[in-house]
Design an enzyme around this catalytic site. Sequence first.
Site, PDB file in Angstrom:
ATOM      1  N   SER A  64       0.795  -1.257   0.013  1.00 38.76           N
ATOM      2  CA  SER A  64       0.063   0.127   0.036  1.00 38.76           C
ATOM      3  C   SER A  64       1.056   1.149  -0.125  1.00 38.76           C
ATOM      4  O   SER A  64       0.455   2.385  -0.509  1.00 38.76           O
ATOM      5  CB  SER A  64      -0.934   0.034   1.204  1.00 38.76           C
ATOM      6  OG  SER A  64      -0.191  -0.122   2.381  1.00 38.76           O
ATOM      7  N   GLU A  65       1.949   1.138   0.795  1.00 36.89           N
ATOM      8  CA  GLU A  65       3.024   2.357   0.533  1.00 36.89           C
ATOM      9  C   GLU A  65       4.462   1.999   0.562  1.00 36.89           C
ATOM     10  O   GLU A  65       4.804   1.001   1.336  1.00 36.89           O
ATOM     11  CB  GLU A  65       2.459   3.309   1.634  1.00 36.89           C
ATOM     12  CG  GLU A  65       1.481   4.438   1.470  1.00 36.89           C
ATOM     13  CD  GLU A  65       0.220   3.891   2.286  1.00 36.89           C
ATOM     14  OE1 GLU A  65      -0.755   4.622   2.207  1.00 36.89           O
ATOM     15  OE2 GLU A  65       0.267   3.049   2.903  1.00 36.89           O
ATOM     16  N   THR A  66       5.305   2.706  -0.023  1.00 30.94           N
ATOM     17  CA  THR A  66       6.797   2.481  -0.016  1.00 30.94           C
ATOM     18  C   THR A  66       7.219   3.789   0.237  1.00 30.94           C
ATOM     19  O   THR A  66       6.775   4.761  -0.095  1.00 30.94           O
ATOM     20  CB  THR A  66       7.126   1.933  -1.317  1.00 30.94           C
ATOM     21  OG1 THR A  66       6.643   0.573  -1.405  1.00 30.94           O
ATOM     22  CG2 THR A  66       8.718   1.951  -1.322  1.00 30.94           C
TER      23      THR A  66
END
Length: 293
Positions: free
Chosen positions: A47-49
Site C-alpha cells: 500500500s505504501e513505500t
Amino acid sequence: MPRPRPFAQVDVFSAVPYRGNPVAVVLDAQGLETEAMQRFAAWTNLSETTFVLPPRDPGADYRLRIFTPGGELPFAGHPTLGSAHAWLGAGGTPRTAGTVVQECGAGLVPVRVDTADADGAEGAEGAEGVALSFRAPDLVRSGPLEEELVQRLAGAAGLRREDVLDHQWVDNGPGWAALRLASAQAVLDAEVDARALGGVPLGLVGAHPRGAPQQVEVRAFVPDLGVPEDPVTGSLNAGLAQWLTGTGVLPPDYTAAQGARVGRAGVVRVRTLEGRVWVGGRSTTCVGGEVHL
C-alpha cells in the site's frame, strides 16, 4: 547506475508480526529520481513505500516521500510510523530525545516514542518493539459530505442511505470521505465495489459492542492509488479521531480494530494529549538488508 541502499520492511499497527500493515522503507534515497521511486513502489506492490532523504527544514530529523503503487501522497499514517521505526533501528538519533520529527508533503509531523504499546503493555528499549505515535495533522477538508456523494458512496458499499448514521470529510492529505455505520458488524459486512467509488478514498467506521477489546471497527478503500482495501490506515484513523472525539461520539482515548476482512489484526491506539490527537501502535521490522536502486 543502481547502488546498494539500506532497506527495511516494517509491519505496523500490530504487536504480532505479519498481522498489521507492511511498509517498505528505503533508508537512503539521495539521488533517486521521482520516476525511480514510483517504479519501485509499484514493484513492491505494498500500500505504501517510503524514501528517506535529508531534511530541508532545520526542525526536521529527515524528509520522507511516500508512494502508493499508483502515486505519491503528501502524508500517510502507517508509513510515517514504519519509517520512523526503521530510521531509529538504523541508528537514527532525533534532535529532541523521545520525538522524531518527519518532514513530508503535509509539513512537519512529530512522532513520539511511546512508553506503552497499543494494548497498554510497556514498550521495550531501542527501536524494536517500541510503540510509536504521530500527531494527527490538521485536516485540509472537513464538514459533511454532499448528499449526492453520500448516496453514491453508500451504494458503492452495498448500503442503503438509511444505513449511514453520519458522514464527514476527514481529509488530511489523501482525500478521505467517511461514513459512520450503526455497528462494527455493519462495517465488516459491507461489500464495497471499489470501481464505483469514483476516485473518492472511502473510510467506514462503526462501534463494537460495549466491553469489546476495541471500541470501533474501521475499513479503508483507496482504489485510484492501487489500494483496493488498505489493511490498517493511520491517516484515516487520524481523521476519524478528530471528527468523532470532537463531536463526542468517541472518548478522547480509544482503540480501533482494522484489517479483519483482509486477514490482518491491526490495532490503532488514539490518545488526546494537550488537545491534540495522537495515533499509534506497535511495529516490527520483518525484513532488513539492502536494495539496489
